[in-house]
Design an enzyme around this catalytic site. Structure first.
Site, PDB file in Angstrom:
ATOM      1  N   PRO A 192       0.824  -1.211   0.000  1.00 30.95           N
ATOM      2  CA  PRO A 192       0.000   0.000   0.000  1.00 30.95           C
ATOM      3  C   PRO A 192       0.853   1.254   0.000  1.00 30.95           C
ATOM      4  CG  PRO A 192       0.019  -1.012   2.177  1.00 30.95           C
ATOM      5  CD  PRO A 192       0.721  -1.964   1.260  1.00 30.95           C
ATOM      6  N   PRO A 193       0.277   2.400  -0.349  1.00 33.22           N
ATOM      7  CA  PRO A 193       1.050   3.656  -0.336  1.00 33.22           C
ATOM      8  C   PRO A 193       1.557   3.982   1.063  1.00 33.22           C
ATOM      9  CG  PRO A 193      -1.022   3.927  -1.531  1.00 33.22           C
ATOM     10  CD  PRO A 193      -1.092   2.593  -0.859  1.00 33.22           C
ATOM     11  N   LYS A 252       8.316   1.374   0.367  1.00 32.66           N
ATOM     12  CA  LYS A 252       8.931   0.675  -0.758  1.00 32.66           C
ATOM     13  C   LYS A 252      10.131   1.459  -1.305  1.00 32.66           C
ATOM     14  CE  LYS A 252       5.002   0.682  -2.946  1.00 32.66           C
ATOM     15  NZ  LYS A 252       4.141   1.234  -1.885  1.00 32.66           N
ATOM     16  N   THR A 253       9.958   2.749  -1.494  1.00 34.90           N
ATOM     17  CA  THR A 253      11.066   3.566  -1.993  1.00 34.90           C
ATOM     18  C   THR A 253      12.204   3.617  -0.984  1.00 34.90           C
ATOM     19  OG1 THR A 253       9.453   4.908  -3.212  1.00 34.90           O
ATOM     20  CG2 THR A 253      11.658   5.832  -2.933  1.00 34.90           C
ATOM     21  N   HIS A 293     -26.672  10.461  20.482  1.00 35.59           N
ATOM     22  CA  HIS A 293     -26.198   9.616  19.384  1.00 35.59           C
ATOM     23  C   HIS A 293     -24.839   9.003  19.730  1.00 35.59           C
ATOM     24  CE1 HIS A 293     -25.826   8.665  14.958  1.00 35.59           C
ATOM     25  NE2 HIS A 293     -24.548   8.630  15.320  1.00 35.59           N
ATOM     26  N   GLU A 294     -23.887   9.833  20.161  1.00 37.64           N
ATOM     27  CA  GLU A 294     -22.545   9.327  20.458  1.00 37.64           C
ATOM     28  C   GLU A 294     -22.543   8.399  21.674  1.00 37.64           C
ATOM     29  OE1 GLU A 294     -20.271   9.673  18.369  1.00 37.64           O
ATOM     30  OE2 GLU A 294     -21.247  11.187  17.127  1.00 37.64           O
ATOM     31  N   HIS A 306     -23.587   4.860  20.679  1.00 37.41           N
ATOM     32  CA  HIS A 306     -22.472   4.036  20.195  1.00 37.41           C
ATOM     33  C   HIS A 306     -21.686   3.443  21.361  1.00 37.41           C
ATOM     34  CE1 HIS A 306     -22.959   4.995  16.003  1.00 37.41           C
ATOM     35  NE2 HIS A 306     -22.743   6.295  16.163  1.00 37.41           N
ATOM     36  N   ASP A 337     -22.734   6.032   9.255  1.00 39.05           N
ATOM     37  CA  ASP A 337     -22.898   4.739   9.929  1.00 39.05           C
ATOM     38  C   ASP A 337     -23.670   3.760   9.059  1.00 39.05           C
ATOM     39  OD1 ASP A 337     -21.615   5.831  12.120  1.00 39.05           O
ATOM     40  OD2 ASP A 337     -23.490   6.521  13.024  1.00 39.05           O
TER      41      ASP A 337
END
Length: 622
Positions: free
Chosen positions: A211-212, A216-217, A433-434, A437, A510
């Site tokens: 992945p980015p 790798k470089t 709402h929070e 969760h 959500d």
């Protein structure tokens, strides 16, 4: 190895002795002109016009050549001290007669027209030449080996020698398996004869995939730094230009330079820009120039001997779109996966970056690694930098663990927007709402523990956030864990329904995540008995997500069954969340009130609340 120079080291000397034919021609022309002028000055004298008239009356002129202003000719007899030819400037006949009548010696002077000639001929030519040189320079571009259109086929590879690289395997962490694979390349470049004493040969090409931001470089530069050989670095997109045939010419020039500098390493970053599969997207049209460049690369990969000390390294995050001819044995015949680091790898990477800042003694890489599941090496470097900037903003002399926590929240959730004011009703909806969760996550088994809940808006559209972090890296999840994860995501909407009796648009994100999980369970993971142990949709093989348009390989009837199964899964998760919050409604109201008062509840504030949570269907705890 230190005494060996890349081919570019002698380029200035070669350019210094290059013959400049234009200057040579101009020099010969100037020499001939000067010679002609000197020859005329030796044989020709300038006479006043009055003396010319006297010599004409005395018949001492043999021949004349008359132009508009000048008369030139030869003397009939060459007198002592006089030259053989003459030239004089004409005077109007009437004026000449009057002056001769009084015995006055007279002549005429013609104004010089050199400046006029230069302005009318030389200046326009010079301007045209300068404009032509500017256009050709812009068309060809400037390169290390010289500028202009003639150098457009030269390779744009940046060449680093051992002293320029300054990178080794000590600078790489979190990719131990990849480092072990690449150490063989280093051993081969240092001792090619010993490496092949049993008849084995080094792979011609090594392809780094991942992945980015996974490093790798950095790994390619570390190989060059450890081996101490020149390092040719070029991006795949730098081969193709607007002119036909330039890409293939640059490939040839790159390998020619590398053969002269061997042993060395050629590193082609973003190989997918150059090596895309031929004919993979027929509807999008072809690109003959890219295919010609790819064909030349394939020829060069076949045309060099790996025993000469030339190694090809490439990196890509889209291996699934590469041409099959690139990946066959004898070309890029070794693929090294550079994946996202695990917790131990993240701690090793963080120890490198944290050592470069002024960090407090309580900042342990293992603690920070536990907060960053899924982060790549580039993400971790950015995290350490953000933590240092956070400490700088508050005028601190040292970076603490709180700064790292704030940096993680800034990267994951976005920037706080305290100037976004919500009305009391919206703040109440967001708070419930929070907390919905958080309470559902605390009630269900196998869910990630909640560390912080806040109603301070962050990012683009988030009015609040709940941060849950896994205690360990997970690679497998059961059906029950996925169902509980969906219930946690739907806990916010269930809390709105439980407290206010209506729904809002706050659960948009959500719902998208829940639908995606349910569809994967039904069509990818084979977790629905009615659909059988069959995979209908493939998981994206690209590290960047979906590699192209999805092609459905099942009937409309099967699609309807999958849609029905997704709906059943989502509804079951929603009912689970409603049941949990119905059992803990009073606790939900109290916790939401505390969140409205403080705006942010940390882990220390949440622990006593979570101790009072009871799962659905159980008696209240004492």
């Amino acid at each position: 190895m230190d005494d060996k120079k890349p081919p570019e080291a002698d380029a200035p000397a070669r350019r210094a002795f290059r013959p400049y034919w234009t200057y040579a021609v101009l020099g010969v022309f100037a020499a001939l002109t000067v010679s002609e002028i000197m020859n005329q000055s030796r044989t020709t004298e300038i006479l006043p016009y009055s003396e010319f008239q006297k010599l004409l009356e005395q018949k001492k002129i043999s021949d004349v050549v008359i132009t508009q202003d000048v008369i030139s000719g030869s003397f009939a007899e060459r007198a002592p001290g006089r030259k053989s030819r003459f030239t004089t400037v004409r005077v109007e006949p009437e004026l000449a007669e009057r002056l001769e009548r009084y015995g006055i010696k007279f002549s005429r002077q013609v104004p010089s027209r050199l400046s006029e000639t230069l302005l009318s001929w030389f200046l326009p030519a010079a301007l045209i030449l300068m404009a032509w040189m500017w256009v050709m320079q812009r068309a060809g571009g400037r390169m290390e080996g010289g500028g202009g259109l003639m150098a457009i086929g030269k390779s744009k590879a940046k060449i680093y020698v051992e002293k320029d690289t300054k990178t080794g395997f000590k600078d790489v962490a979190g990719a131990d398996e990849a480092v072990d694979e690449l150490k063989e390349v280093v051993d081969f470049l240092k001792n090619p004869r010993d490496f092949g004493r049993l008849g084995g040969r080094m792979p011609k090409g090594v392809l780094l995939i991942g992945p980015p931001g996974s490093g790798k470089t950095l790994l390619a530069k570390a190989v060059a730094g450890e081996a101490g050989v020149p390092f040719f670095s070029i991006n795949g997109s730098e081969f193709v230009e607007m002119f036909v045939g330039v890409g293939a010419a640059r490939v040839r020039d790159l390998f020619e330079q590398a053969r002269k500098t061997a042993p060395c390493i050629i590193f082609i970053d973003e190989l997918d820009a150059l090596g895309r599969a031929r004919g993979a997207y027929p509807l999008a049209g072809g690109h003959d120039e890219k295919e010609q460049t790819l064909n030349q690369l394939l020829v060069e990969l076949d045309g060099f001997d790996s025993s000469a000390g030339l190694v090809i390294l490439s990196a890509t995050n889209r291996p699934e779109i590469l041409d099959a001819a690139l990946l066959r044995a004898g070309r890029f015949d070794r693929q090294v996966l550079v994946d996202r680091p695990d917790k131990i790898g993240r701690a090793a990477i963080l120890s490198i970056y944290i050592s470069r800042i002024s960090a407090d003694h309580d900042v342990a890489p293992a603690k920070v690694a536990a907060l960053t599941p899924g982060f790549t090496g580039a993400d971790l470097a950015n995290l350490v930098n953000e933590a240092a900037l956070t400490a700088t903003r508050r005028k601190a002399s040292i970076v603490t663990m709180e700064d790292f926590t704030a940096a993680v929240e800034r990267i994951v959730a976005g920037l706080e927007k305290r100037n976004r004011l919500l009305n009391p009703l919206e703040r109440g909806v967001v708070a419930h709402h929070e907390m919905g969760h958080a309470l559902v996550a605390a009630a269900l088994p196998g869910t990630d523990p909640v560390h912080k809940v806040s109603i301070i808006p962050r990012g683009v559209g988030s009015l609040g956030y709940t941060i849950s972090r896994p205690t360990e890296d997970r690679y497998l999840m059961t059906k029950e864990e996925l169902e509980n994860k969906m219930a946690v995501l739907l806990g916010g909407r269930a809390a709105e329904q439980t407290v206010f009796g209506r729904l809002s648009t706050g659960a948009h994100d959500d719902l998208g995540k829940v639908t995606q999980i349910a569809r994967h369970m039904a069509a990818t993971y084979g977790m629905i008995a009615e659909l059988g142990q069959v995979t209908y949709d493939r998981e994206p093989s690209s590290f960047l997500g979906s590699a192209g348009p999805e092609v459905r390989q099942y009937s409309e009837a099967t699609a309807a069954r999958i849609d029905a199964a997704v709906q059943i899964l989502v509804e079951a998760a929603y009912r689970t969340a409603l049941a949990v919050l119905a059992e803990n409604k009073n606790l939900l109201l109290q916790a939401a009130g505390a969140l409205l008062a403080k705006e942010t509840l940390s882990e220390a504030d949440l622990v006593p609340i979570f101790k009072l949570v009871r799962p659905a269907g159980q008696a209240p705890r004492p």
